[in-house]
Design a protein around this motif. Structure first.
Motif, short mmCIF file in Angstrom:
data_model
loop_
_atom_site.label_atom_id
_atom_site.label_comp_id
_atom_site.label_asym_id
_atom_site.label_seq_id
_atom_site.Cartn_x
_atom_site.Cartn_y
_atom_site.Cartn_z
N TRP A 5 0.84 -1.21 0.00
CA TRP A 5 0.00 0.00 0.00
C TRP A 5 0.87 1.26 0.00
O TRP A 5 0.71 2.15 -0.84
N ASP A 6 1.80 1.29 0.95
CA ASP A 6 2.62 2.49 1.13
C ASP A 6 3.45 2.75 -0.14
O ASP A 6 3.57 3.90 -0.60
N ASP A 7 4.01 1.67 -0.67
CA ASP A 7 4.84 1.80 -1.86
C ASP A 7 4.04 2.39 -3.03
O ASP A 7 4.48 3.34 -3.68
N GLU A 8 2.86 1.86 -3.24
CA GLU A 8 2.09 2.33 -4.40
C GLU A 8 1.55 3.75 -4.18
O GLU A 8 1.58 4.58 -5.09
N VAL A 9 1.07 4.02 -2.96
CA VAL A 9 0.55 5.37 -2.70
C VAL A 9 1.67 6.39 -2.88
O VAL A 9 1.48 7.47 -3.48
N ILE A 10 2.85 6.08 -2.37
CA ILE A 10 3.96 7.04 -2.51
C ILE A 10 4.36 7.19 -3.98
O ILE A 10 4.68 8.29 -4.44
N GLU A 11 4.31 6.08 -4.73
CA GLU A 11 4.60 6.17 -6.17
C GLU A 11 3.68 7.20 -6.84
O GLU A 11 4.12 8.01 -7.64
N HIS A 12 2.39 7.14 -6.50
CA HIS A 12 1.43 8.05 -7.14
C HIS A 12 1.63 9.50 -6.70
O HIS A 12 1.35 10.43 -7.47
N THR A 13 2.05 9.69 -5.45
CA THR A 13 1.99 11.04 -4.87
C THR A 13 3.35 11.67 -4.61
O THR A 13 3.40 12.82 -4.14
N PHE A 14 4.43 10.95 -4.87
CA PHE A 14 5.76 11.33 -4.40
C PHE A 14 6.08 12.82 -4.59
O PHE A 14 6.57 13.49 -3.69
N GLU A 15 5.81 13.33 -5.80
CA GLU A 15 6.21 14.72 -6.09
C GLU A 15 5.27 15.73 -5.43
O GLU A 15 5.58 16.91 -5.39
N LEU A 16 4.12 15.26 -4.95
CA LEU A 16 3.08 16.19 -4.50
C LEU A 16 2.91 16.28 -3.00
O LEU A 16 2.20 17.14 -2.50
N ILE A 17 3.54 15.37 -2.28
CA ILE A 17 3.33 15.33 -0.82
C ILE A 17 4.64 15.58 -0.08
O ILE A 17 5.73 15.51 -0.65
#
Ligand code: AHR
Length: 515
Positions: free
Chosen positions: A224-236
């Protein structure tokens, strides 16, 4: 008598504690808002209905930032229901806690309360039943000065100046099937990224936290964490994590070791976040927001613990009464947070009043401090500064800690929990502050501390929190049954410190450098 040796050096630091590490949480849940911070008609209420007795305890507790309005509640919340003339606000069913929400307290009341309490607000947006559109409108309502529909709506509600809310949570526990409009990591990752993008377009100065895993034993933890961070990395800026410690098994040594699971969890989330960064060859480092943590189990296990039938307003639910041993486990969690000050830059004790809280009230009656109040207040007051690396030599014990949260019903092995759990902070005022938990239930412990680089140290303050009865609690009739008392037997000589800790005790020792 156990023996522990601690070595530290004023030049070797883990990191500086961020003021946001000492946050807490107010949710529309039970009597946290209604009958907690807000009770018009209470003998101590101010003109806005805020209980002054609670405010005084909040100031003593010392939180810095306050998360609001949920929690599970936010995933079904329409923020528009809680603004504007109170007599026009709708009464709605809250499907998170199966109660009735009168909406007489909403975003503006929360901002007013934060101002009186001198706290930074942290808002969570609904990414359950709603999406980026409602989120960006709330940012416009709160932070845009004027000249747009939502900014002018705020002004028409009596708030000319923007609220300037910096820290925002992109939903809550979206990996949990109990959440309204629970999502897969792909679904949540996409909606969080789009919401973050639009929220930042409205106000580029925002600090954003995406939902990581609800608990370490969620079946999706890691992926979960890996995929969520993949989607949001530049924005969070932050990835969140939550933990509630428990003693369901009645195994106190394991309970006292259980905060070590928070250390494992933090280090694992850091590894995942940094692995995503590595895949992108990025030097950006996400910080962690431990935006729910506490002890919680007695009022948790069954639905009847958490829900009162008949859709009541502000029912007395999750009113956990904390024992002495809860305060010890809780103190261990404080030490875990301090010892990860380099990456955990925000944390919220869940929650503040009545609901799994350090402060209890009686509706229409008094307010008092629970046992867990004290480790938090001491951490917030004396944990500001540089957390030092410590080498702790002492015996360890193996524990098997049971946590039924999530779907994996298993025990966590804790192979080697040191009997002494400790954090050392070189405080901004020049003092050296030690937070020390003796996890041995029977034996006292002699601790020697070789504190290098401080010159001469004089004991400024030494307090212990302990009781022969580990099940002792504070209550309305005995509000001070458990409270810190002077700790005797602390010596210091040229940077060499020696202290005797009672069995099963939480301790604060402060030294002043005199060079
Ligand atoms: O703090 C109580 C609840 O615990 C929150 O609403 C939720 O986020 C978590 O599961």
């Amino acid at each position: 008598m156990r023996q522990a040796n601690v070595l530290l050096d004023g030049d070797f630091a883990i990191g500086d504690t961020d003021p946001r590490l000492f946050g807490a949480f107010v949710e529309h849940l039970g009597r946290c808002v209604y009958g907690g911070i807000y009770e018009p008609g209470h003998a101590t209420a101010d003109e806005k209905g805020f209980r002054r007795d609670v405010l005084a305890l909040v100031k003593e507790l010392g939180p810095t930032i306050m998360r609001y309005p949920g929690g599970n509640f936010v995933s079904g919340y329409n923020w528009e229901d809680g603004v504007g003339p109170v007599n026009k606000r709708p009464t709605k069913l809250d499907l998170a806690w199966f109660s009735t929400e009168p909406n007489t307290f909403g975003t503006n009341e929360f901002m007013d309360w934060c101002r009186v309490a001198d706290l930074e607000p942290m808002l969570a947006v609904n990414l359950g039943t709603r999406d980026g559109d409602a989120a960006r409108n709330l940012v416009e309502y709160c932070n845009h000065p004027a000249g747009s529909y939502y900014a002018d709506l705020r002004r028409s509600h009596g708030y000319k100046e923007p609220h300037q809310v910096k820290f925002w949570c992109l939903g809550n526990e979206m990996d949990g099937p109990w959440q309204m409009e629970h999502k897969t990591a792909t679904e949540y990752g996409r909606v969080a990224a789009e919401a973050a993008k639009m929220m930042r377009w409205v106000d580029p100065s925002l600090v954003l936290a995406a939902c990581g895993s609800t608990a370490r034993n969620m079946p999706t933890f890691g992926r979960w964490d890996d995929e969520v961070i993949e989607h949001t990395f530049e924005l969070i800026d932050f990835i969140s994590l939550h933990t509630y410690l428990n003693n369901y098994k009645g195994d106190t040594p394991a309970f006292l070791a259980s905060s070590d699971v928070m250390d494992f969890f933090i280090e694992e989330v850091v590894a995942i976040a940094d692995a995503v960064a590595a895949r992108r060859r990025s030097t950006k480092r996400l910080m962690l927001s431990f935006d729910e943590w506490n002890v919680w189990y007695r009022t948790r296990r069954t639905r009847s613990d958490r829900v009162k039938e008949g859709w009541p307003v502000a029912p007395p639910i999750l009113e956990e009464v904390y024992t002495m041993e809860d305060a010890l486990a809780f103190g261990g969690a404080c030490i875990s947070l301090l010892n990860h000050a380099d990456r955990v830059k925000c944390a919220c004790l869940a929650q503040l009043v009545n609901v799994i809280a350090p402060i209890m009230t009686e509706t229409g009656g008094p307010a008092w401090r629970q046992t867990i109040f004290y480790p938090f207040a001491q951490m917030s007051k004396f944990g500001r500064g540089r957390v030092l690396r410590t080498r702790v030599e002492c015996e360890t014990y193996a524990a098997s800690y049971y946590d039924p949260r999530g779907v994996i019903d298993q025990a966590f092995p804790i192979p080697a929990a040191p009997y002494l759990k400790l954090a050392a902070v070189a405080a901004n005022d020049g003092s050296l502050n030690l937070f020390a938990l003796n996890r041995d239930l029977r034996q006292p412990m002699t601790v020697t501390v070789d504190a290098r680089g401080f010159g001469n140290l004089l004991v400024a303050q030494a307090l212990e929190l302990r009781d022969d009865d580990l099940k002792a609690v504070n209550s309305k009739s005995a509000p001070e049954r458990i409270k810190p008392a002077p700790l005797k037997g602390v010596d210091s000589d040229k940077g060499k410190l020696r202290v005797r800790l009672a069995p099963a005790s939480w301790n604060l020792i402060r030294w002043e450098a005199t060079r």
